[in-house]
Structures are given as C-alpha cells and as structure tokens.
Design an enzyme around this catalytic site. Structure first.
Site, short mmCIF file in Angstrom:
data_model
loop_
_atom_site.label_atom_id
_atom_site.label_comp_id
_atom_site.label_asym_id
_atom_site.label_seq_id
_atom_site.Cartn_x
_atom_site.Cartn_y
_atom_site.Cartn_z
N CYS A 1 0.95 -1.22 0.14
CA CYS A 1 0.14 0.07 -0.10
C CYS A 1 0.91 1.13 -0.10
CB CYS A 1 -0.86 0.09 1.13
SG CYS A 1 -2.18 -1.35 1.08
N1 LIG Z 1 -2.63 -6.22 1.67
C1 LIG Z 1 -3.33 -5.19 2.27
O1 LIG Z 1 -2.94 -4.96 3.66
C2 LIG Z 1 -4.24 -3.92 1.82
C3 LIG Z 1 -4.73 -3.07 2.60
C4 LIG Z 1 -5.70 -2.28 2.17
C5 LIG Z 1 -5.89 -2.52 0.77
N2 LIG Z 1 -5.38 -3.32 -0.14
C6 LIG Z 1 -5.77 -3.23 -1.37
O2 LIG Z 1 -6.42 -4.51 -1.77
C7 LIG Z 1 -6.21 -5.00 -3.07
C8 LIG Z 1 -5.83 -6.16 -3.02
O3 LIG Z 1 -4.73 -6.59 -2.25
P1 LIG Z 1 -4.18 -7.88 -1.72
O4 LIG Z 1 -3.13 -7.39 -0.74
O5 LIG Z 1 -5.37 -8.54 -1.09
O6 LIG Z 1 -3.52 -8.57 -2.87
P2 LIG Z 1 -3.05 -10.11 -3.09
O7 LIG Z 1 -2.21 -9.89 -4.07
O8 LIG Z 1 -2.59 -10.53 -1.74
O9 LIG Z 1 -4.23 -10.66 -3.68
C9 LIG Z 1 -5.05 -10.63 -5.14
C10 LIG Z 1 -5.55 -11.78 -5.39
O10 LIG Z 1 -6.25 -11.42 -6.55
C11 LIG Z 1 -6.07 -12.56 -7.45
N3 LIG Z 1 -6.25 -11.95 -8.69
C12 LIG Z 1 -5.53 -11.17 -9.72
N4 LIG Z 1 -6.17 -10.96 -10.63
C13 LIG Z 1 -7.33 -11.69 -10.64
C14 LIG Z 1 -8.58 -11.94 -11.62
N5 LIG Z 1 -8.63 -11.29 -12.86
N6 LIG Z 1 -9.42 -12.71 -11.00
C15 LIG Z 1 -9.58 -13.21 -9.90
N7 LIG Z 1 -8.49 -13.11 -9.13
C16 LIG Z 1 -7.46 -12.16 -9.48
C17 LIG Z 1 -4.72 -13.07 -7.46
O11 LIG Z 1 -4.25 -14.18 -7.72
C18 LIG Z 1 -4.55 -12.91 -5.80
O12 LIG Z 1 -4.71 -13.94 -5.08
C19 LIG Z 1 -5.00 -3.96 -3.67
O13 LIG Z 1 -5.64 -2.86 -4.46
C20 LIG Z 1 -4.51 -3.50 -2.38
O14 LIG Z 1 -3.88 -2.12 -2.71
C21 LIG Z 1 -4.33 -4.16 0.52
#
Ligand SMILES: NC(=O)c1ccc[n+]([C@@H]2O[C@H](COP(=O)([O-])OP(=O)(O)OC[C@H]3O[C@@H](n4cnc5c(N)ncnc54)[C@H](O)[C@@H]3O)[C@@H](O)[C@H]2O)c1
Length: 428
Positions: free
Chosen positions: A260
């Site tokens: 983030c």
């Molecule tokens: N990790 C955090 O602490 C956090 C906190 C707040 C917001 N966010 C935001 O949330 C969002 C997700 O982050 P995350 O950390 O969970 O990412 P992540 O990489 O852990 O997980 C994302 C998942 O999406 C899947 N994916 C990708 N493309 C896809 C598609 N077309 N169809 C289905 N699945 C698909 C991937 O395989 C993966 O499992 C981002 O925008 C991030 O900025 C993350």
C-alpha cells in the site's frame, strides 16, 4: 445471500471469511488454482489467518473457492479485491481490475451489486470499471446493475484489527447503489460510513495512505537530522507521544514496504497530472522514503569502518525480509533493496526471517529468488561481521543476537530493551 469475492489475497480471504461467518454463502474466485485448492482443503497460505478459521466456515458450507467465473450468474453481490500495483514506469496498473470486469461482465445478471475494494485513483469505479462491465454485458450501471466502491482497510498482523469492527467507507454510483452496498456490508461490518460517491470513497482511501507516507517521511527526515545532533529520534517520539492531543506517533524505518504505502500515493500523483495539478508533498515524501535504504547502507559502512572493515568482502546478515513485524508479507520490502545495495558494494549477504524461509521469485528482485533464510544459532550468527535489523519480528531473540555478534545496525529500535552487551548498536 450469495456473494462472490474476486481475489483471495490478503484482503479478499479475510473478507470472505467474515461474510461467511456472518451467514452469507461465499464463493471466492481467483485465477490462482493453488489458492483455490488450499481454501477448499481448509489450508491457509497467509500466516496470520489460521487454517482452522477457514475449515470452520468450510464445514458450515458457507465458503468455497473456485476459478470458474460462471458462479457470478447466481451471485447477488460481487466484491473485487484484486491487486493494483505500479507498472515498471511507476504508473498505476489497473489491468487486474479491468480484467476482472471483463471476466464477470458476461455472467452478470440484472440487479447484481458490484463493489470495488482495491485501492485506486478516484474515478476507477465509475469510469474504468463501469465502462468495461457495460461494454461486456448488456447492462447499464445504476439501471441494470448496482455499482459501488468500498476500499479495504485491512491491517495484516495486527491482532486487534478485526474485519468486522473496522469502520467501512461506502460510496455508490447512484443513491440506490449506495443503499444496496450498505445493505450488503451491514451483514458483516459493524459500522459503515456512507459517502456521496465512489470517487469520495476512493479519495478517502488515498488520503489515509498518503497521510502515512508523508508522516513516515517526516520522521525519517528528523531521524537523520537528530542523529547528526546526537539526539535519538526514538526517544524523541516516545516523549512527544505523551501529548494527549494534536499528535500521533509515526516511526522511522529502512524504507517503505508492503502493497500500500509505497504504491498508493503514486496513483493520485498520476491522476492529478490529468487535472494539471502538481503533488509536491507526495513526491517529496516519496523522495525521502526512497532514499532511506541508501542512508541505512551508509550507516552500515560507518559501522564497518569503525572496525577497520570495508563493505566489500564483509559478511552481512539482514534480519527480516517481511516489510513489517510478525507477518509473512514481503511485497515491496526495503530488505531486498538493502541486500542488493550491499551486494553491489561487494558484501556477502545472507538473511534470516522465520516468516520467509525462502525468497519467492519476483520480477523486481529476481536475483534473490530461491535464497534461503540462514538458521538461528550462535555459530552461524557469529560468523557475520555485521547484523542489519530491517524488520523487528517479535519472535527473534535480540538478547541472543547481542551476545553473538559485535556490530548491529538497527533500523527499528529492536535493541532498545536489550541490556548493554559487547555488541555495538548503530541506529539507522
Ligand atoms: N494487503 C493489504 O494490507 C491491503 C490493505 C488495504 C487495501 N489493499 C488493497 O487491496 C487490493 C488487493 O490487495 P491484496 O493485498 O489482497 O493483494 P493479493 O496480491 O494478496 O491478492 C490479490 C488476489 O487477486 C487474484 N487475482 C488477480 N487477478 C485476478 C482476476 N482477474 N480474477 C480473479 N482473481 C485475481 C490474485 O491471484 C491474488 O490471489 C489492492 O488494491 C491493495 O492495494 C491491500
């Protein structure tokens, strides 16, 4: 209620579990077959999510996972939690959101709610996502399907941070969309914060993360200034935080990490250019935070120099690959950069991290892929010329470390509670 959660990562998986616990029928959709298989067999791939938490909702038949987007047809709501990284030119890459929109659209039924949770620039939900769904389905947002944005506020590794109790911002494309989205989230989340549009919801999330980035940059700058004055920034922060109003502590470190804070501010910077606006504050904070690994390496060189050693040829142990304590998330971790900067200067670099036993392949840090953590014992630790603490995991025995090594560069104040020993500690 049947909900599809797209993207079963750090955000999507805990959210899916929370909705399942609240009585919804949840299908997690992911393109990663191994994640789908692990969820379906009750295994966890995220350190701070216990396998039994998953198996509990599996047994109750509230959660299952799939790669088949055909499930969208029967869902009442779809929540999108896919990655929003930067591309190699450090510009927003919303291709995962667009691809998800393209995949769900052909299956979308009239009256379904689509919510975007990924962090992104204002306008993504009601322009980019809406357009791709409308083009690939026969439905119009606000008429044929409901559209909303509710950015995630997950705090991985914080035991007091529970999805259900973190207030959730919700913005809708139309008032009816907002109502539909608040109905959905009130199933699982205690306090909702409705706002007037998807753009406000997206902008609020960016404010939260930019606020952190700017304040971390401030303490990182003060760290260097106070150090030159012989003042310990950590002691200063402890003193300042006793002020009961108008102050919030932020802590310095070796550079920004995680999915983030190093990324999200640049989503706004990029979008602001379209409106002819400069984002000097954000850029300056980015500049200071990006400089931190170089500063730390300079301190490493000072510490070695004090013992008549050069970086070249020294054996250096980097302690902590995860970007923050007690998690296994090493995305964007400054430790990779520290290891590369030291290796480029001729040091022999190893790492220790019980949460990251082996480094996964990444595009950005390909040279470290497959490298394994050393084992924690006196003989191994004492073979290093210097230990650089990049992450302060609480399971590490810092007393042992102080007894086993002569030079420690500490970027996290991890050695604060350790009684004086033969080891010289350099704060950085
Ligand atoms: N990790 C955090 O602490 C956090 C906190 C707040 C917001 N966010 C935001 O949330 C969002 C997700 O982050 P995350 O950390 O969970 O990412 P992540 O990489 O852990 O997980 C994302 C998942 O999406 C899947 N994916 C990708 N493309 C896809 C598609 N077309 N169809 C289905 N699945 C698909 C991937 O395989 C993966 O499992 C981002 O925008 C991030 O900025 C993350």
């Amino acid at each position: 209620m049947k909900i599809c959660i797209v993207g079963l990562g750090y955000v999507g998986l805990p959210l899916a579990i929370q909705f399942a616990r609240s009585g919804a029928d949840v299908i997690g959709l992911d393109i990663d077959q191994s994640k789908v298989d692990q969820v379906n067999s009750g295994r966890s791939y995220i350190k701070h999510i216990a396998a039994k938490t998953i198996s509990h909702v599996l047994k109750a038949k509230r959660l299952s996972a799939s790669t088949d987007f055909g499930h969208i047809k029967t869902a009442e709501a779809i929540i999108i939690c896919v990655p929003t990284p930067l591309n190699k030119n450090r510009e927003p890459d919303i291709s995962f959101i667009i691809e998800t929109g393209r995949k769900i659209a052909p299956h979308l039924q009239k009256g379904t709610l689509v919510v975007l949770e990924s962090t992104t620039y204002p306008g993504t939900t009601e322009q980019d996502l809406r357009q791709v769904i409308e083009e690939n389905s026969k439905l119009k947002a606000g008429v044929g399907f409901y559209l909303a944005c509710s950015p995630e506020r997950e705090d991985p590794g914080n035991p007091h941070s529970v999805v259900a109790t973190i207030p959730k911002i919700v913005g809708g494309f139309t008032p009816a969309c907002l109502e539909k989205a608040t109905q959905l989230y009130s199933l699982a989340i205690k306090r909702l914060v409705p706002v007037s549009s998807c753009r406000v919801a997206e902008a609020a999330k960016l404010l939260e993360n930019i606020f952190r980035s700017v304040n971390i940059a401030l303490v990182n700058e003060l760290k260097m200034v106070y150090d030159a004055m012989g003042i310990d920034i950590w002691e200063v922060i402890e003193a300042a935080k006793t002020k009961p109003f108008g102050f919030m502590p932020f802590f310095p470190g070796p550079g920004l990490g995680g999915h983030c804070i190093p990324i999200d501010p640049f989503y706004l910077t990029w979008k602001a250019r379209e409106y002819g606006c400069n984002t000097r504050f954000i850029e300056l904070a980015g500049e200071i935070n990006t400089w931190m690994p170089e500063y730390v390496v300079r301190r490493v060189a000072d510490a070695l120099n004090a013992r008549s050693k050069a970086v070249r040829g020294s054996r250096i142990l980097v302690l902590g690959i995860a970007y923050k304590p007690n998690v296994d998330d090493e995305r964007e971790s400054p430790s990779y950069l520290l290891m590369s900067l030291l290796a480029d200067r001729g040091a022999e670099v190893e790492y220790y991290d019980p949460y990251v036993p082996v480094i996964k392949p990444t595009r950005e840090h390909a040279r470290w892929a497959g490298k394994k953590s050393i084992t924690w014992n006196r003989q191994t630790i004492s073979s290093f010329d210097l230990v650089l603490i990049a992450t302060n995991h609480s399971c590490v025995n810092y007393r042992e470390l102080a007894g086993w090594t002569g030079s420690i560069v500490d970027t996290r104040n991890a050695m604060a509670e350790v009684p004086p020993s033969k080891a010289k500690v350099w704060k950085a």
